[in-house]
Each structure stands twice: as C-alpha cells, then as structure tokens.
Design a protein around this motif. Structure first.
Motif: not given
Length: 302
Positions: A216-233
């Motif tokens: 579950l921590t892995m899933y939350i991390w991936i969601v955070c990482r996707l948000f970061q990458a998409i928002d940065a672009h």
C-alpha cells in the motif's frame, strides 16, 4: 415480500461483495478500506493477478485522471496568464499524438514490469495483507523514496543528455519544448525503464534492508510520483505552486526551463542537486553564475 427483498440484496459468497461480507463478519477490527483490500485478494484467488490488475488500473486512472485537468486548463484562456511559455499552447492533435505513444508504452513496456512486480515484492518480503501500516510509517518511507528517486533521476537524467545517449534515447522526450502534463511519460522504452528504475528501486531497497514495507505504501508512493511528474510537465506556474512554500521543491517552473533550454535542471522533485553541482538553468541561474564569476575575478585582481 421479505424473501423478494432478500433476493434483491443477496450477494453470492464467491462474488467480491460476498467475500467482503464474509471478511467483515470475522474481522471487525479492520477498517472498511482494509476489508475492501482483503476482499479483493480473496475474490481473485491469485495474488499475482490481483496485484497486477490493481497496479495497472491504478496507474492508468491516476496518470490520465491527473493529465485530463491540465488538458482542460489548456483550453481555458483565463489560465493562459499562468502558462510559463504562454505562446505555446499544445493543440488537441499534439495531445492525441502524445497519448498514443504513452498508451503504447504503458501496454508494451510498463504492463509486463507491473505484472512481475508481485513476485519481486514477495521475494524481498514486501507485505500485502492487512492491517495497513500506520500513517507515520507510510509518510517517512515515502519521504525517503522521494530523496532516493530524486538522486537517481538527477544523475541518470544528466547522463541521458550526453550526446550519443541524448540522440538515441532522450531526444524523444524533448520533442515538446513547452511540456504539458500528458507528456510526462512521453519517452523511449529505454528511458521509461531507466528513469522508472528510480521509482521502483528505492522501495525494494528499503524493503530488503529493513524488512518493513507494505505494498500500500508502494501504491501511495507511485501516486505521489505520478502527480509530481505530471505537474512538473504541466507548464503552469501559479502563485500557490508548491515551491513558493517549499523553496527546495522543483515543480513546473524548474522543469519547464529544462525543456525550453534543453540543458540544466536535471532533478525531478528537488532543487538541491542542481544547486550543489551548479547545473541550474534559466536567466536567474545564469545571472547568479555570472555574479559569482565576477566576484571571483575581482578577488584575483586584489
């Protein structure tokens, strides 16, 4: 009447909701999310399949769910004043072409990796059951993942700007000098695997060293990482953008300059590697660099 009502709300024991009801009867100490989670694995009867479907569906929903709002904002003229390169608004044709390559990459490159994730997670001892870990445990582990991923991203991204690697691998990602959210994963298969390693490896490393990590921590991390990458672009700089409150956060303002100038600002989430190694890009960074050089020359004269 009662029998009719009962038949309407009857859930077969081998259905998902049947499993949920059964788990709820004997696990009252679990919260509703933990019961939903346990019911999914009980219903699927195959942990690899259960994790694979959950992971891939989650990735697609988050990626496109977060990208679509930016596509809508691009079509609303009011937000143009917040667009960093406001003379370059992506057309629907460009976004559709981008989406095609991203989807191809998701199904041909990322899906096989996602399918292999559960066996790998189990090999390193990652927990998949219930109850879930405490919030503070999840929070500090994700903070560690962000730092480790940012370090990997800086050095691998900087390496991808070396001539031969840039020409053969990274150039695809730089097709859009004014990035937009959907283009976060617009890249060659090799780049997707190289930079994606920085997202997957930190949790696996932490799990292997500490023996304490829940998927579950892995899933939350991936969601955070996707948000970061998409928002940065995203290409948008707002007064409420996160870096105004956390000066070391990178964000769109940091990454947009990288796409515009094709050099510098190699980090993903934070600014410290670019600052420490003098690879900041943009007019402000160039001005500071020039001032440091002049001050150094002045000292030599003295």
């Amino acid at each position: 009447m009662n029998s009719t009502a009962s038949s309407l709300f009857y859930t077969p024991p081998d259905s998902y909701w049947g499993q949920f009801d059964e788990i709820s009867k004997y696990n009252v100490h679990l919260n509703v999310f933990e019961r939903l989670w346990a019911a999914w694995y009980a219903f699927m009867q195959n942990d690899v399949l259960a994790t694979g479907i959950l992971s891939f569906v989650m990735h697609e929903l988050v990626y496109f769910g977060r990208s679509i709002p930016w596509m809508i904002i691009d079509r609303i003229s009011y937000f143009n004043k917040y667009k960093i390169q406001n003379q370059k608004i992506p057309t629907l044709r460009e976004q559709w072409k981008c989406a095609q390559l991203v989807l191809l990459s998701h199904f041909t490159v990322e899906l096989p990796q996602i399918w292999l994730f559960h066996p790998m997670a189990q090999y390193f001892g990652m927990e998949t059951g219930v109850p879930f870990p405490k919030f503070l445990t999840i929070a500090y582990q994700i903070a560690v993942f962000f730092v480790l991923e940012d370090t990997w991203h800086y050095w691998s991204h900087r390496a991808l700007h070396w001539g031969p690697l840039y020409k053969r691998i990274h150039k695809i990602h730089h097709q859009y000098s004014a990035p937009f959210g959907l283009a976060a994963e617009y890249a060659s298969p090799i780049e997707v695997m190289v930079l994606g390693f920085g997202t997957i490896a930190p949790p696996i490393l932490v799990c292997a060293v500490t023996g304490n990590l829940h998927i579950l921590t892995m899933y939350i991390w991936i969601v955070c990482r996707l948000f970061q990458a998409i928002d940065a672009h995203s290409g948008y700089e707002f007064p409420w953008s996160l870096h105004h409150f956390l000066p070391f956060w990178a964000g769109a303002e940091h990454h947009d300059v990288h796409h515009e100038r094709f050099i510098g600002n190699y980090s993903s989430s934070f600014r410290w590697w670019d600052y420490l190694l003098d690879t900041e890009s943009g007019p402000e960074a160039a001005k500071k660099r020039r001032e440091r050089r002049l001050a150094k020359d002045a000292k030599k004269v003295q």
